[in-house]
Design an enzyme around this catalytic site. Structure first.
Site, PDB file in Angstrom:
ATOM      1  N   ARG A 180      13.550 -20.544  20.487  1.00 38.17           N
ATOM      2  CA  ARG A 180      12.782 -19.310  20.231  1.00 38.17           C
ATOM      3  C   ARG A 180      13.508 -18.417  19.236  1.00 38.17           C
ATOM      4  NH1 ARG A 180      12.403 -14.145  21.393  1.00 38.17           N
ATOM      5  NH2 ARG A 180      10.588 -13.263  22.449  1.00 38.17           N
ATOM      6  N   GLU A 204       6.554 -25.492  25.617  1.00 36.02           N
ATOM      7  CA  GLU A 204       7.568 -25.008  26.542  1.00 36.02           C
ATOM      8  C   GLU A 204       8.220 -26.240  27.173  1.00 36.02           C
ATOM      9  OE1 GLU A 204       7.839 -21.727  26.577  1.00 36.02           O
ATOM     10  OE2 GLU A 204       8.791 -21.185  28.462  1.00 36.02           O
ATOM     11  N   LYS A 229       1.376 -19.861  32.116  1.00 39.35           N
ATOM     12  CA  LYS A 229       2.612 -19.455  31.424  1.00 39.35           C
ATOM     13  C   LYS A 229       3.770 -20.177  32.111  1.00 39.35           C
ATOM     14  CE  LYS A 229       5.207 -15.465  29.679  1.00 39.35           C
ATOM     15  NZ  LYS A 229       6.497 -16.078  29.717  1.00 39.35           N
ATOM     16  N   ARG A 255       3.906  -9.742  17.790  1.00 37.96           N
ATOM     17  CA  ARG A 255       3.566  -9.719  19.203  1.00 37.96           C
ATOM     18  C   ARG A 255       2.218  -9.039  19.388  1.00 37.96           C
ATOM     19  NH1 ARG A 255       6.616 -10.190  23.792  1.00 37.96           N
ATOM     20  NH2 ARG A 255       8.642  -9.941  22.812  1.00 37.96           N
TER      21      ARG A 255
HETATM   22  P1  ATP Z   1       9.182 -13.953  28.504  1.00 37.58           P
HETATM   23  O1  ATP Z   1      10.449 -13.172  28.531  1.00 37.58           O
HETATM   24  O2  ATP Z   1       8.100 -13.383  29.346  1.00 37.58           O
HETATM   25  O3  ATP Z   1       9.352 -15.428  28.637  1.00 37.58           O
HETATM   26  P2  ATP Z   1       9.251 -13.833  25.741  1.00 37.58           P
HETATM   27  O4  ATP Z   1       9.712 -12.472  25.346  1.00 37.58           O
HETATM   28  O5  ATP Z   1      10.222 -14.946  25.641  1.00 37.58           O
HETATM   29  O6  ATP Z   1       8.584 -13.748  27.141  1.00 37.58           O
HETATM   30  P3  ATP Z   1       6.590 -13.582  25.044  1.00 37.58           P
HETATM   31  O7  ATP Z   1       5.901 -13.648  23.784  1.00 37.58           O
HETATM   32  O8  ATP Z   1       6.664 -12.251  25.654  1.00 37.58           O
HETATM   33  O9  ATP Z   1       8.018 -14.212  24.883  1.00 37.58           O
HETATM   34  O10 ATP Z   1       5.859 -14.569  26.066  1.00 37.58           O
HETATM   35  C1  ATP Z   1       5.436 -15.754  25.581  1.00 37.58           C
HETATM   36  C2  ATP Z   1       6.393 -16.830  25.991  1.00 37.58           C
HETATM   37  O11 ATP Z   1       5.838 -17.555  27.063  1.00 37.58           O
HETATM   38  C3  ATP Z   1       6.533 -17.815  24.893  1.00 37.58           C
HETATM   39  O12 ATP Z   1       7.654 -17.472  24.113  1.00 37.58           O
HETATM   40  C4  ATP Z   1       6.696 -19.150  25.567  1.00 37.58           C
HETATM   41  O13 ATP Z   1       8.070 -19.421  25.705  1.00 37.58           O
HETATM   42  C5  ATP Z   1       6.141 -18.942  26.946  1.00 37.58           C
HETATM   43  N1  ATP Z   1       4.925 -19.713  27.235  1.00 37.58           N
HETATM   44  C6  ATP Z   1       4.710 -20.407  28.364  1.00 37.58           C
HETATM   45  N2  ATP Z   1       3.486 -20.945  28.383  1.00 37.58           N
HETATM   46  C7  ATP Z   1       2.878 -20.597  27.222  1.00 37.58           C
HETATM   47  C8  ATP Z   1       1.595 -20.845  26.662  1.00 37.58           C
HETATM   48  N3  ATP Z   1       0.685 -21.541  27.322  1.00 37.58           N
HETATM   49  N4  ATP Z   1       1.328 -20.321  25.452  1.00 37.58           N
HETATM   50  C9  ATP Z   1       2.251 -19.583  24.791  1.00 37.58           C
HETATM   51  N5  ATP Z   1       3.478 -19.304  25.283  1.00 37.58           N
HETATM   52  C10 ATP Z   1       3.795 -19.802  26.483  1.00 37.58           C
END
Ligand code: ATP
Length: 617
Positions: free
Chosen positions: A268, A298, A247, A414
């Site tokens: 996003r 990302e 991540k 989600r």
């Molecule tokens: P966070 O606040 O933890 O970044 P978020 O609320 O923006 O999360 P989430 O769906 O909770 O979004 O977490 C997924 C996020 O992680 C994605 O929006 C993306 O930006 C990021 N990300 C990083 N690496 C990956 C990956 N390998 N696959 C998918 N998403 C990834």
């Protein structure tokens, strides 16, 4: 069907403004939308949201308070000085316009006409041009219409209606029930433009809505991951059929490569990054040669000499930048870590299982130092996940994303197939909390003259912002200096609509809920003074963050995307070793229930109550 006058629309806005329940707002809106024609529906939808188009179209009206006061002085026949003085008393240009303008003896104007006049403002940046267009509009408006006209121009409509409510109201109005709501939502998730969805629904009906497809150039509302606490849970939730990926801590981007001359980058939040990352546009042009193609990944800042990921704090210096973009792209080089492909050679891929999309992704990209495909490792047991997780942390990422290999890409959802494992060793929480700032308290000492702490809220299913913490920690000295200026345009002289704050927590200053913060905390505790999840875990108490600390500003998220009450409750329940709290202890700490004016002493008492309750854990 007859076109509506702007006055009818203003009456609708007034009604919505008085209402606070989301369902009641939906019904009021649906009744109005039912009477709208396909020729005006787009304008009605955008204006109800206080917009003129989706954010990614970047229609800039370029209207400031100063400009509005100037035109108001001109049309109302007062000196600019008098108008400014009155504004300082009233504090709201819409309200001021209502007070100083006189009723007019001119024929009524339609919603579409006002909408066109507003759009006209984006056609020229010259002040004189804008003044003329605004004055010519204003002389045709009644005082009450002018009030809402100014609020729309200044993006201060605040009737409290957001996209999900509009989608429901449209469905009810046009289809008579919510049975097909998922179809209407899906259409929105595939284009990110609620006005366009409304227009298609009204002019072509449900069959056209069902035919919505992924299309290059229109952003798709992104799929999201659900936070989990352990590798075991991840293994279970994915039925043991999963891949894990790092991540990366960067900025999510959806890259639409329509052809070699037309490449768009969306954030996003469905905003545009295209002009902010021209270097990335170039790299994509070099590495993708089959069009149209939509990739997701990302963006990270990357040091190519040492082969290291640079901190997120450096990367954000590139976001939102209008000047020195070229120098910055040399100073802070970026790479795109691609993790998905949603369209390839015009073939929509979102309904294919993850493993098939991945196979296509591997073929679609030419190797490029700045555009890399994320490693995706198939695992068959919990130990493997643990090992990769430890490595991910050592390599400086946030943790892992686990994906069910059969999962489809479900826009806007989600936890259907995607899960995240993050570790904050000091925290019992699986995830950080995204809150919106609704108020602030005056600072003392080093923070005198600025804000000492911020009142933060999450959002419940009925669209109400409920407080979850008072945040002081993590705000740097530099932020202390810039906060007042940043929050100034959002200041309100009364609580914003749709907030639920206990009297003990009333802030010194209220803000329109707009700024999103990511907050880390040691744990979530029961709270006698915060209103998040109030009464949902125990009667008469809510939930609060313990030892909250600002992680960062999330300007890639809107208040729509913050942590929901249900997610907060889930995070609370995921915490290890929940102690049983005696009801009597809680009763002793519960709200008095009386509405009182806020006093400093009360806040102190409230802090004491919170400490006592924390000591039960
Ligand atoms: P966070 O606040 O933890 O970044 P978020 O609320 O923006 O999360 P989430 O769906 O909770 O979004 O977490 C997924 C996020 O992680 C994605 O929006 C993306 O930006 C990021 N990300 C990083 N690496 C990956 C990956 N390998 N696959 C998918 N998403 C990834």
């Amino acid at each position: 069907m007859k076109e509506h006058n702007f006055k009818d629309f203003v009456l609708l806005l007034e009604q919505l403004e008085k209402e606070s329940g989301r369902i009641a707002m939906r019904e009021i809106l649906a009744r109005f939308l039912k009477e709208c024609s396909d020729l005006e529906i787009e304008a009605v939808v955008y204006l109800t949201l206080g917009k003129v188009a989706p954010d990614y179209k970047e229609i800039i009206l370029g209207v400031s308070n100063a400009l509005c006061l100037k035109v108001l002085a001109r049309v109302a026949g007062y000196s600019e000085r008098t108008i400014k003085a009155r504004f300082n008393e009233v504090g709201d240009i819409g309200e001021l316009a209502h007070q100083v303008l006189k009723p007019r003896d001119t024929p009524p104007v339609t919603i579409n006409w006002v909408f066109e006049q507003i759009i006209k403002l984006s056609k020229d940046t010259k002040i004189e041009y804008k003044l003329d267009v605004m004055a010519a509009t204003l002389v045709k408006l009644q005082p009450i219409e002018a009030k809402y006209y100014f609020r729309i121009l200044l993006e201060q409509l605040r009737v409290g209606v957001q996209e999900p409510t509009v989608l429901e109201a449209l469905t009810l109005a046009k289809l008579g029930s919510l049975d097909e709501l998922d179809q209407v939502r899906r259409a929105y998730h595939l284009c990110g433009d609620v006005g366009y969805v409304a227009k298609v629904l009204y002019s072509k009906g449900l069959s056209a809505i069902k035919e919505f497809k992924v299309s290059c150039g229109l952003p798709i509302v992104p799929m999201l991951a659900k936070p989990l606490k352990s590798s075991e849970e991840l293994f279970e939730k994915t039925e043991g059929q999963l891949v894990v990926e790092y991540k990366y801590d960067g900025l999510r981007v959806q890259a639409h490569i329509c052809d070699s001359d037309h490449i768009e980058l969306f954030s996003r939040n469905l905003g545009r990054y295209t002009e902010q990352f021209p270097d990335l546009v170039e790299y994509l042009r070099e590495s993708v040669q089959v069009f149209p193609c939509i990739l997701e990944g990302e963006i990270i800042a990357y040091d190519f000499e040492t082969d290291e990921i640079l901190p997120f704090q450096l990367l954000v210096r590139r976001r939102g930048r209008k000047y020195d973009i070229e120098e910055m792209s040399k100073e802070i080089p970026v790479a795109l870590m691609v993790f998905d492909i949603l369209l390839y050679q015009s073939k929509e891929l979102i309904d294919l299982p993850f493993e098939e999309r991945r196979a296509i992704l591997l073929k679609a990209l030419k190797p490029h130092p700045h555009v890399k495909i994320i490693n995706s490792e198939k695992v068959t047991n919990v130990e493997q996940i643990e090992i990769i997780f430890q490595k991910a942390i050592q390599d400086g990422t946030e943790g892992l994303i686990g994906k069910h290999i059969k999962s489809r890409y479900v826009p806007g959802k989600r936890g259907i197939g995607w899960f995240k494992l993050k570790r904050d060793y000091q925290s019992h929480l699986a995830d950080t909390i995204d809150c919106v700032v609704i108020g602030a308290y005056h600072g003392t000492g080093r923070r005198a003259g600025s804000y000492g702490s911020l009142l933060c809220a999450i959002k419940s299913a009925d669209g109400v912002y409920r407080t979850v913490c008072k945040l002081g920690s993590g705000i740097t000295d530099e932020m202390v200096d810039t906060l007042p200026q940043m929050l100034e345009p959002l200041k309100l002289n009364k609580p914003p609509k749709n907030v639920n704050v206990s009297s003990e927590m009333e802030p010194d200053i209220w803000f329109e809920p707009k700024i999103v913060l990511e907050v880390e905390a040691a744990e979530i505790t029961l709270s006698p003074i915060h209103t998040a999840a109030f009464g949902k875990i125990h009667p008469n108490v809510g939930l609060a963050l313990r030892f909250p600390r600002l992680k960062r500003f999330r300007d890639d998220k809107s208040p729509e995307d913050i942590t929901t009450e249900d997610e907060l409750i889930e995070l609370y329940r995921q915490q290890p070793q929940q102690k049983v709290v005696r009801s009597a202890d809680i009763q002793a700490l519960m709200f008095s229930g009386r509405k009182r004016t806020v006093r400093k002493k009360e806040r102190k008492v409230a802090d004491e109550k919170q400490k006592t309750l924390d000591s039960f854990f």
